[in-house]
Design a protein around this motif. Structure first.
Motif, PDB file in Angstrom:
ATOM      1  N   LEU A  27       0.816  -1.412   0.108  1.00  0.00           N
ATOM      2  CA  LEU A  27       0.051   0.071   0.025  1.00  0.00           C
ATOM      3  C   LEU A  27       1.345   1.313   0.435  1.00  0.00           C
ATOM      4  CD1 LEU A  27      -3.131  -1.014   2.274  1.00  0.00           C
ATOM      5  CD2 LEU A  27      -3.141  -1.533   0.000  1.00  0.00           C
ATOM      6  N   VAL A  28       2.227   1.194   1.128  1.00  0.00           N
ATOM      7  CA  VAL A  28       3.127   2.713   0.585  1.00  0.00           C
ATOM      8  C   VAL A  28       3.651   2.363  -0.494  1.00  0.00           C
ATOM      9  CG1 VAL A  28       4.959   3.772   1.355  1.00  0.00           C
ATOM     10  CG2 VAL A  28       2.972   2.585   3.171  1.00  0.00           C
ATOM     11  N   ALA A  29       4.305   1.001  -1.304  1.00  0.00           N
ATOM     12  CA  ALA A  29       4.019   1.298  -2.316  1.00  0.00           C
ATOM     13  C   ALA A  29       3.342   1.983  -3.483  1.00  0.00           C
ATOM     14  CB  ALA A  29       5.046   0.207  -3.165  1.00  0.00           C
ATOM     15  N   ALA A  30       2.193   1.843  -3.412  1.00  0.00           N
ATOM     16  CA  ALA A  30       1.212   2.253  -4.791  1.00  0.00           C
ATOM     17  C   ALA A  30       1.433   3.371  -4.529  1.00  0.00           C
ATOM     18  CB  ALA A  30      -0.154   1.333  -4.244  1.00  0.00           C
ATOM     19  N   ALA A  31       1.053   4.426  -3.123  1.00  0.00           N
ATOM     20  CA  ALA A  31       1.130   5.316  -2.634  1.00  0.00           C
ATOM     21  C   ALA A  31       1.946   5.643  -3.788  1.00  0.00           C
ATOM     22  CB  ALA A  31       0.332   5.535  -1.776  1.00  0.00           C
TER      23      ALA A  31
END
Length: 345
Positions: A27-31
């Motif tokens: 999720l952090v990577a997607a953001a």
């Protein structure tokens, strides 16, 4: 961040990028990728591909269309990637790996005890000890150990454990439950092989997350540590004044060479340690985390990585290739002597 820094370097050197984050942080990577795309990075040159390492990561590394790999993680995974790249057919692909560290801080009797305690707390327990640069081994000279170690325990008692989103929190949870369980197993072994100096109490509510109580153990040597322990556990080793070279030998024998701390007000001691230990990033009389890009290029050697250092003058070049073109101008005909005429001719 490490993730966006690797992406930016590869893009700046003219590559398309497949960004595969650690399976614990999709999720952090997607953001992060959404922000990069919103900033104008074309969608056809940056692709996010989350998944676990055994399936997605292994398939990417084995694909001959992948021209190079930039990796940050454990030494074991870095070695597996290196072997996979070497085994595949086709062009030889470069690997930029920043791997683990068994990072030590050497403290002699001339050091300022209060500063050592403050720097140890930050270096060992910030980010719940989940930095590749974090302090794992604290070598304290015997002459000051009985005074310094109670100070360290007292300072640890002031650490606040809880939600990392709150400014008042000093130590948050570790990345996931398997990581917490691995730390518990290591702590149980250290409790039998060493001596517990201090263990922080967990507050109410900590059962609702992967919280691990920061703790410090006194052990007899670095040989007790089989591999990097990624979390808020500090190992303390006492050393006699005539055993500085033995301390250096013990640190070197771990095989890692990422970060090193030295606390001493004797310049000759600092120079001697620097001459004995080849380590990627050394910090003298300060904390040993938080390297600033462009000021302190970061990266290790031996078991700690391949280089070149992130943020260093040679990092970006590793994501590109060098080509030369040589032309014999006389072979094209004409009067080659005209090329040597000056402006006044």
């Amino acid at each position: 961040s490490i993730f966006t820094g690797q992406i930016a370097a590869a893009l700046a050197a003219g590559n398309t990028v497949i960004a595969k984050p650690a399976e614990q942080t999709p999720l952090v990577a997607a953001a992060a990728v959404r922000h990069l795309l919103a900033a104008g990075i074309p969608g056809d040159v940056l692709h996010l591909l989350p998944g676990d390492g055994e399936t997605v990561g292994a398939a990417l590394v084995a694909d001959p269309r992948i021209a190079g790999v930039a990796f940050t993680g454990s030494t074991e995974t870095g070695r597996a990637i290196n072997q996979s790249l070497a085994a595949r057919p086709g062009p030889i692909a470069p690997l930029i790996a920043e791997t683990g560290g068994q990072n030590a801080m050497i403290v002699d009797s001339s050091a300022l005890a209060e500063q050592v305690v403050a720097d140890t707390l930050v270096s060992a327990f910030d980010s719940a000890g989940q930095r590749c640069s974090a302090l794992r081994l604290l070598y304290v000279q015997d002459d000051i150990a009985d005074r310094l170690l109670p100070m360290l325990a007292g300072a640890m008692a002031e650490l606040r454990i809880g939600d990392p989103a709150l400014l008042a929190t000093d130590v948050g949870p570790v990345i996931d439950e398997p990581a917490r369980q691995a730390l518990e197993r290591h702590a149980a072994r250290m409790a039998t092989e060493g001596r517990l100096l201090y263990q922080c109490p967990l507050p109410a509510g900590a059962e609702h997350g992967a919280f691990f109580a920061p703790r410090a153990f006194e052990i007899d040597s670095a040989g007790r540590l089989e591999r990097e322990v990624f979390g808020p556990i500090l190992h303390v080793v006492r050393w006699r004044a005539d055993r500085l070279d033995a301390v250096c030998d013990e640190i070197a024998a771990t095989g890692y060479a990422l970060t090193l701390g030295i606390h001493s007000r004797i310049d000759e001691t600092v120079r001697h340690v620097l001459s004995r230990l080849g380590v990627g990033n050394t910090y003298v009389n300060r904390t040993m985390i938080g390297a600033a890009v462009g000021v302190q290029p970061f990266g290790g050697e031996r078991l700690s990585g391949t280089g070149p250092k992130a943020g260093g003058p040679r990092y970006l070049h590793r994501f590109a290739v060098e080509r030369t073109v040589s032309i014999d101008t006389t072979a094209a005909g004409g009067n080659a002597s005209l090329l040597s005429l000056g402006e006044d001719a």
